[in-house]
Design a protein around this motif. Structure first.
Motif, short mmCIF file in Angstrom:
data_model
loop_
_atom_site.label_atom_id
_atom_site.label_comp_id
_atom_site.label_asym_id
_atom_site.label_seq_id
_atom_site.Cartn_x
_atom_site.Cartn_y
_atom_site.Cartn_z
N PRO A 129 0.81 -1.23 0.00
CA PRO A 129 0.00 0.00 0.00
C PRO A 129 0.84 1.27 0.00
CG PRO A 129 -0.07 -1.07 2.16
CD PRO A 129 0.61 -2.03 1.23
N ASP A 130 2.10 1.18 0.43
CA ASP A 130 2.98 2.36 0.43
C ASP A 130 3.28 2.83 -0.99
OD1 ASP A 130 3.06 2.36 3.16
OD2 ASP A 130 4.97 1.30 3.30
N TYR A 131 3.07 1.94 -1.95
CA TYR A 131 3.32 2.29 -3.36
C TYR A 131 2.44 3.46 -3.78
CZ TYR A 131 4.49 1.37 -8.27
OH TYR A 131 4.95 1.47 -9.55
N LYS A 132 1.21 3.50 -3.26
CA LYS A 132 0.29 4.59 -3.60
C LYS A 132 0.79 5.92 -3.02
CE LYS A 132 -4.58 5.83 -3.89
NZ LYS A 132 -4.30 7.27 -3.85
N LEU A 133 1.36 5.87 -1.82
CA LEU A 133 1.90 7.10 -1.22
C LEU A 133 3.03 7.65 -2.07
CD1 LEU A 133 2.00 6.03 2.55
CD2 LEU A 133 0.30 7.48 1.42
N LEU A 134 3.87 6.75 -2.58
CA LEU A 134 4.98 7.18 -3.43
C LEU A 134 4.48 7.77 -4.74
CD1 LEU A 134 7.41 4.15 -2.87
CD2 LEU A 134 7.66 6.47 -1.97
N ARG A 135 3.46 7.14 -5.33
CA ARG A 135 2.91 7.64 -6.59
C ARG A 135 2.27 9.02 -6.39
NH1 ARG A 135 0.89 5.17 -11.12
NH2 ARG A 135 2.75 3.86 -10.88
N ASP A 136 1.50 9.16 -5.30
CA ASP A 136 0.87 10.45 -5.02
C ASP A 136 1.92 11.54 -4.80
OD1 ASP A 136 -1.62 9.35 -5.25
OD2 ASP A 136 -2.00 9.19 -3.10
N ALA A 137 3.00 11.18 -4.10
CA ALA A 137 4.07 12.16 -3.87
C ALA A 137 4.71 12.58 -5.18
CB ALA A 137 5.13 11.56 -2.94
N ASP A 138 4.86 11.63 -6.10
CA ASP A 138 5.44 11.93 -7.42
C ASP A 138 4.54 12.90 -8.19
OD1 ASP A 138 7.19 11.49 -9.76
OD2 ASP A 138 5.47 10.41 -10.57
N ILE A 139 3.23 12.66 -8.16
CA ILE A 139 2.29 13.53 -8.88
C ILE A 139 2.23 14.92 -8.25
CG2 ILE A 139 -0.14 13.85 -9.49
CD1 ILE A 139 -0.33 10.76 -9.68
N ILE A 140 2.22 14.97 -6.91
CA ILE A 140 2.21 16.26 -6.22
C ILE A 140 3.46 17.05 -6.57
CG2 ILE A 140 2.36 17.36 -3.94
CD1 ILE A 140 0.57 15.02 -2.92
N GLY A 141 4.59 16.36 -6.64
CA GLY A 141 5.84 17.02 -7.01
C GLY A 141 5.76 17.63 -8.40
N LYS A 142 5.14 16.93 -9.34
CA LYS A 142 5.00 17.45 -10.70
C LYS A 142 4.07 18.66 -10.74
CE LYS A 142 5.91 13.18 -13.23
NZ LYS A 142 5.37 12.14 -14.12
N ILE A 143 3.01 18.61 -9.93
CA ILE A 143 2.08 19.74 -9.87
C ILE A 143 2.79 20.98 -9.34
CG2 ILE A 143 0.01 20.63 -8.72
CD1 ILE A 143 -1.07 17.73 -8.76
N GLN A 144 3.57 20.80 -8.28
CA GLN A 144 4.30 21.92 -7.69
C GLN A 144 5.34 22.47 -8.67
OE1 GLN A 144 5.76 20.07 -4.11
NE2 GLN A 144 3.97 20.69 -2.91
N LEU A 145 5.97 21.56 -9.43
CA LEU A 145 6.97 21.99 -10.41
C LEU A 145 6.33 22.84 -11.49
CD1 LEU A 145 9.92 21.73 -11.37
CD2 LEU A 145 9.22 19.72 -12.66
N LYS A 146 5.12 22.47 -11.91
CA LYS A 146 4.45 23.22 -12.97
C LYS A 146 4.01 24.60 -12.51
CE LYS A 146 2.91 19.78 -16.21
NZ LYS A 146 3.53 20.49 -17.32
#
Length: 221
Positions: A129-146
């Motif tokens: 289930p931690d895989y979802k936390l990592l994926r969400d963190a990756d997407i949030i990082g991309k949003i912040q970068l944009k």
């Protein structure tokens, strides 16, 4: 000599379902304009809410109906349907309601305008289930970068290693929207000579870090 263009491979953009649902379909390009840029192929992490059979017409024989699988998926931001024609494939046949799955596929629209994933290329069950936390963190990082305007760093002409990484970073930024960046756009941004840029791009291709999605347009893997 043939003038036909090569097959364009779209990168799988990691996103949430809401980014697709909030997008605008562009029929001329068969692509979705989203907050992540233009999106054709996606990768989402979601839970299977429903699994059922559906009937579709064989594209090679319109008189022949076949049975596929229809999955209703939920990632906490929205719902989307994924259609599978190859229902005998183990990855789809063994998927069950309640499974957390990693999905890769092409996004398209139905006649009524709703978005669906079809074809669904990959459906892999996630045990951790931690895989979802990592994926969400990756997407949030991309949003912040944009949200930021990433400045182009000034680079010394004789520092080829730094220049190579700068070029890769620019191509990586433009790959997130599935468009890539053209050779001429890179020239304008970097203000280096044509021959030097060609050589560095070739090095990045050899390193398998970038690829030409079409003539003189480059994207990251």
């Amino acid at each position: 000599m043939s003038n036909s263009q090569g097959f364009k491979r779209y990168p799988a953009i990691r996103c949430w379902i809401c980014h697709v649902l909030e997008g605008r379909y562009i029929p001329e390009e068969r692509i979705i304009d989203t907050s992540f840029g233009k999106l054709k192929r996606l990768r989402i992490l979601a839970t299977i809410l429903k699994k059922e059979e559906y009937i579709f017409t064989d594209s090679f024989d319109e008189d022949q109906n076949k049975v596929g699988l229809k999955f209703t998926l939920d990632d906490g931001t929205g719902l989307i349907v994924a259609l599978v024609k190859n229902s005998e494939s183990e990855q789809f046949k063994n998927a069950s309601i309640g499974d957390l799955v990693d999905i890769v596929g092409i996004v398209t629209t139905r006649n009524e305008g709703s978005f669906v994933i079809s074809p669904t290329e990959i459906m892999r069950k996630i045990e951790n289930p931690d895989y979802k936390l990592l994926r969400d963190a990756d997407i949030i990082g991309k949003i912040q970068l944009k949200k930021k305007t990433k400045p182009i760093k000034k680079t010394k002409a004789n520092d080829k290693s730094e220049l190579k990484e700068q070029i890769f970073e620019i191509i990586e930024q433009y790959s997130e929207g599935a468009n890539g960046i053209s050779f001429n756009e890179l020239l304008l941004k970097l203000k280096i000579n044509d021959e030097e840029l060609r050589k560095i791009i070739r090095d990045l291709e050899i390193d398998l870090r970038i690829y030409p999605s079409e003539e003189d347009v480059y994207q990251c893997f």
